[in-house]
Design a protein around this motif. Structure first.
Motif, PDB file in Angstrom:
ATOM      1  N   HIS A 126      37.668  31.888  40.173  1.00  0.00           N
ATOM      2  CA  HIS A 126      38.470  33.105  40.286  1.00  0.00           C
ATOM      3  C   HIS A 126      39.952  32.812  40.077  1.00  0.00           C
ATOM      4  CE1 HIS A 126      34.922  34.910  42.396  1.00  0.00           C
ATOM      5  NE2 HIS A 126      35.365  35.983  41.771  1.00  0.00           N
ATOM      6  N   VAL A 127      40.380  31.604  40.423  1.00  0.00           N
ATOM      7  CA  VAL A 127      41.791  31.245  40.281  1.00  0.00           C
ATOM      8  C   VAL A 127      42.261  31.426  38.842  1.00  0.00           C
ATOM      9  CG1 VAL A 127      43.419  29.323  40.392  1.00  0.00           C
ATOM     10  CG2 VAL A 127      41.812  29.691  42.261  1.00  0.00           C
ATOM     11  N   GLY A 128      41.407  31.045  37.903  1.00  0.00           N
ATOM     12  CA  GLY A 128      41.766  31.175  36.491  1.00  0.00           C
ATOM     13  C   GLY A 128      41.359  32.490  35.871  1.00  0.00           C
ATOM     14  N   GLY A 129      40.846  33.408  36.692  1.00  0.00           N
ATOM     15  CA  GLY A 129      40.451  34.712  36.164  1.00  0.00           C
ATOM     16  C   GLY A 129      39.186  34.665  35.344  1.00  0.00           C
ATOM     17  N   TYR A 130      38.206  33.927  35.805  1.00  0.00           N
ATOM     18  CA  TYR A 130      36.951  33.785  35.076  1.00  0.00           C
ATOM     19  C   TYR A 130      36.343  35.153  34.743  1.00  0.00           C
ATOM     20  CZ  TYR A 130      32.039  32.750  34.131  1.00  0.00           C
ATOM     21  OH  TYR A 130      30.793  32.684  33.563  1.00  0.00           O
ATOM     22  N   GLY A 131      35.999  35.350  33.460  1.00  0.00           N
ATOM     23  CA  GLY A 131      35.345  36.572  33.020  1.00  0.00           C
ATOM     24  C   GLY A 131      36.271  37.719  32.677  1.00  0.00           C
ATOM     25  N   LEU A 132      37.552  37.587  32.973  1.00  0.00           N
ATOM     26  CA  LEU A 132      38.488  38.656  32.644  1.00  0.00           C
ATOM     27  C   LEU A 132      38.831  38.623  31.156  1.00  0.00           C
ATOM     28  CD1 LEU A 132      40.970  38.502  35.672  1.00  0.00           C
ATOM     29  CD2 LEU A 132      38.899  39.888  35.412  1.00  0.00           C
ATOM     30  N   THR A 133      39.152  39.770  30.617  1.00  0.00           N
ATOM     31  CA  THR A 133      39.489  39.861  29.201  1.00  0.00           C
ATOM     32  C   THR A 133      40.992  39.688  29.005  1.00  0.00           C
ATOM     33  OG1 THR A 133      39.716  42.270  29.340  1.00  0.00           O
ATOM     34  CG2 THR A 133      37.543  41.395  28.779  1.00  0.00           C
ATOM     35  N   ALA A 134      41.395  39.588  27.745  1.00  0.00           N
ATOM     36  CA  ALA A 134      42.813  39.418  27.421  1.00  0.00           C
ATOM     37  C   ALA A 134      43.625  40.574  27.992  1.00  0.00           C
ATOM     38  CB  ALA A 134      42.992  39.351  25.908  1.00  0.00           C
ATOM     39  N   GLY A 135      44.736  40.228  28.621  1.00  0.00           N
ATOM     40  CA  GLY A 135      45.588  41.241  29.224  1.00  0.00           C
ATOM     41  C   GLY A 135      45.309  41.470  30.697  1.00  0.00           C
ATOM     42  N   GLN A 136      44.165  40.994  31.185  1.00  0.00           N
ATOM     43  CA  GLN A 136      43.845  41.109  32.602  1.00  0.00           C
ATOM     44  C   GLN A 136      44.221  39.808  33.295  1.00  0.00           C
ATOM     45  OE1 GLN A 136      39.631  42.029  32.448  1.00  0.00           O
ATOM     46  NE2 GLN A 136      40.007  44.230  32.290  1.00  0.00           N
ATOM     47  N   ILE A 137      44.659  39.901  34.542  1.00  0.00           N
ATOM     48  CA  ILE A 137      45.120  38.713  35.251  1.00  0.00           C
ATOM     49  C   ILE A 137      44.347  38.541  36.554  1.00  0.00           C
ATOM     50  CG2 ILE A 137      47.419  38.755  34.234  1.00  0.00           C
ATOM     51  CD1 ILE A 137      48.469  40.076  36.729  1.00  0.00           C
ATOM     52  N   SER A 138      44.315  37.310  37.006  1.00  0.00           N
ATOM     53  CA  SER A 138      43.577  36.981  38.220  1.00  0.00           C
ATOM     54  C   SER A 138      44.353  37.428  39.458  1.00  0.00           C
ATOM     55  CB  SER A 138      43.337  35.473  38.293  1.00  0.00           C
ATOM     56  OG  SER A 138      44.553  34.793  38.584  1.00  0.00           O
ATOM     57  N   PHE A 139      43.722  37.274  40.613  1.00  0.00           N
ATOM     58  CA  PHE A 139      44.389  37.645  41.861  1.00  0.00           C
ATOM     59  C   PHE A 139      45.650  36.819  42.070  1.00  0.00           C
ATOM     60  CE2 PHE A 139      41.892  34.048  43.277  1.00  0.00           C
ATOM     61  CZ  PHE A 139      42.583  33.493  44.346  1.00  0.00           C
ATOM     62  N   ILE A 140      45.630  35.575  41.606  1.00  0.00           N
ATOM     63  CA  ILE A 140      46.829  34.738  41.714  1.00  0.00           C
ATOM     64  C   ILE A 140      47.938  35.303  40.834  1.00  0.00           C
ATOM     65  CG2 ILE A 140      47.778  32.475  41.113  1.00  0.00           C
ATOM     66  CD1 ILE A 140      46.290  32.552  43.747  1.00  0.00           C
ATOM     67  N   GLY A 141      47.574  35.782  39.636  1.00  0.00           N
ATOM     68  CA  GLY A 141      48.575  36.389  38.765  1.00  0.00           C
ATOM     69  C   GLY A 141      49.238  37.588  39.403  1.00  0.00           C
ATOM     70  N   HIS A 142      48.443  38.438  40.065  1.00  0.00           N
ATOM     71  CA  HIS A 142      49.009  39.594  40.752  1.00  0.00           C
ATOM     72  C   HIS A 142      49.890  39.159  41.914  1.00  0.00           C
ATOM     73  CE1 HIS A 142      46.969  42.875  38.665  1.00  0.00           C
ATOM     74  NE2 HIS A 142      45.868  42.132  38.652  1.00  0.00           N
ATOM     75  N   PHE A 143      49.459  38.162  42.632  1.00  0.00           N
ATOM     76  CA  PHE A 143      50.235  37.646  43.756  1.00  0.00           C
ATOM     77  C   PHE A 143      51.593  37.119  43.293  1.00  0.00           C
ATOM     78  CE2 PHE A 143      51.248  33.952  46.531  1.00  0.00           C
ATOM     79  CZ  PHE A 143      51.438  34.633  47.737  1.00  0.00           C
ATOM     80  N   ILE A 144      51.584  36.304  42.234  1.00  0.00           N
ATOM     81  CA  ILE A 144      52.824  35.733  41.712  1.00  0.00           C
ATOM     82  C   ILE A 144      53.724  36.819  41.136  1.00  0.00           C
ATOM     83  CG2 ILE A 144      53.792  34.166  39.997  1.00  0.00           C
ATOM     84  CD1 ILE A 144      52.342  32.852  42.404  1.00  0.00           C
ATOM     85  N   ARG A 145      53.133  37.814  40.473  1.00  0.00           N
ATOM     86  CA  ARG A 145      53.928  38.901  39.905  1.00  0.00           C
ATOM     87  C   ARG A 145      54.719  39.616  40.999  1.00  0.00           C
ATOM     88  NH1 ARG A 145      50.940  43.206  36.110  1.00  0.00           N
ATOM     89  NH2 ARG A 145      51.179  41.472  34.649  1.00  0.00           N
ATOM     90  N   GLN A 146      54.099  39.822  42.141  1.00  0.00           N
ATOM     91  CA  GLN A 146      54.795  40.514  43.238  1.00  0.00           C
ATOM     92  C   GLN A 146      55.902  39.654  43.821  1.00  0.00           C
ATOM     93  OE1 GLN A 146      53.401  43.840  45.006  1.00  0.00           O
ATOM     94  NE2 GLN A 146      51.343  43.054  45.384  1.00  0.00           N
ATOM     95  N   ILE A 147      55.686  38.351  43.881  1.00  0.00           N
ATOM     96  CA  ILE A 147      56.756  37.469  44.352  1.00  0.00           C
ATOM     97  C   ILE A 147      57.916  37.488  43.362  1.00  0.00           C
ATOM     98  CG2 ILE A 147      57.397  35.072  44.828  1.00  0.00           C
ATOM     99  CD1 ILE A 147      54.681  34.619  45.999  1.00  0.00           C
ATOM    100  N   ASN A 148      57.594  37.461  42.066  1.00  0.00           N
ATOM    101  CA  ASN A 148      58.651  37.504  41.049  1.00  0.00           C
ATOM    102  C   ASN A 148      59.503  38.764  41.172  1.00  0.00           C
ATOM    103  OD1 ASN A 148      58.068  35.049  39.796  1.00  0.00           O
ATOM    104  ND2 ASN A 148      56.565  35.958  38.419  1.00  0.00           N
ATOM    105  N   GLU A 149      58.874  39.871  41.569  1.00  0.00           N
ATOM    106  CA  GLU A 149      59.603  41.124  41.716  1.00  0.00           C
ATOM    107  C   GLU A 149      60.617  41.082  42.850  1.00  0.00           C
ATOM    108  OE1 GLU A 149      56.616  44.125  42.074  1.00  0.00           O
ATOM    109  OE2 GLU A 149      56.079  44.078  39.936  1.00  0.00           O
TER     110      GLU A 149
END
Length: 250
Positions: free
Chosen positions: A10-33
């Motif tokens: 799940h860390v690497g977003g297994y099974g997600l398509t291009a443009g979709q991000i994993s839970f870690i991506g969402h977490f980091i995006r919120q910190i960046n904000e």
């Protein structure tokens, strides 16, 4: 801000398509904000013993935040139900991926086409596992508890910057029940008193809308986003996380 994350695929977003991000991506995006610059170091491991080995070789003092996700190998081993009866995890091969044990160790093989028969077999497995667990006779459960204790021992000097994530849910009933047994190990009072524990089960449930199509064990984009956003909220509120003070001051 330097973040270490160790978890399953799940860390690497297994099974997600291009443009979709994993839970870690969402977490980091919120910190960046919040205006914080973030660097992430990630490792994918499927067992707690592998997590411990990875942690033991990393300079944990150099990270500002350490996230440990209890992956799919917490109790429902990626090698199949046969691994639940293995006498000792040390006798198993490297289990960092989805491996298959030899036939002699497999409890079942997915070759049935009869839906009714398959359902009956699953009920039988379920009852067997519950009975053995109630009697304290399920080897893998004892091994996982020991593995978790070893992981927490490594993390204890850094517990002020550690978030533990309980196992993600699973749509298949037997696997879900096993993950609930794994979750109970993380939700024990002595663990929660020492560490910040994020309860994944409180965010996503074993329902179709949160999982990949035709994949009962991996979250889809909706599930990932829910977990990532909830994890960030938990991070802001976690009383033991020292790193958060710099964000609040900003």
């Amino acid at each position: 801000m330097k973040i270490l994350i160790i978890g399953d695929r799940h860390v690497g977003g297994y099974g997600l398509t291009a443009g979709q991000i994993s839970f870690i991506g969402h977490f980091i995006r919120q910190i960046n904000e919040t205006g914080r610059a973030v660097s992430v170091e990630a490792y994918v491991q499927s067992t707690l013993s592998a997590v411990q080995a990875t942690l033991a070789h990393l300079p944990l003092e150099r990270y500002d935040l350490i996230l440990v996700q209890a992956g799919q190998g917490c109790l429902d081993h990626p090698a199949g139900l046969g691994a639940l009866f293995a006498p000792d995890n040390d006798t198993l091969p490297d289990l960092s991926g989805d491996l298959i044990l030899p036939d002699c160790l497999q409890v079942t093989k997915k070759v049935r086409s009869d839906g009714i028969l398959d359902h009956v077999v699953k009920i039988g497995q379920f009852m067997l596992l519950k009975g053995l667990t109630a009697l304290g006779k399920l080897p893998r459960q004892r091994i996982v508890q020991r593995e978790l204790t070893n992981v927490l021992t490594v993390l204890k000097p850094h517990r002020h910057k550690v978030i533990l994530l309980s196992p993600f849910p699973h749509r298949e009933p037997v696997h879900q029940w096993l993950r609930q047994q794994g979750r109970s190990l993380f939700m024990r009072s002595e663990v929660r008193q020492a560490f910040s524990v994020f309860d994944s089960d409180a965010v996503v449930k074993p329902r179709d809308e949160y999982f990949l199509t035709n994949d009962s064990g991996h979250l889809n984009a909706i599930g990932h986003e829910l977990v990532g956003r909830a994890l960030f909220d938990f991070y802001l509120a976690a009383p033991t996380i020292v790193a958060i003070h710099s964000i609040r001051r900003s």
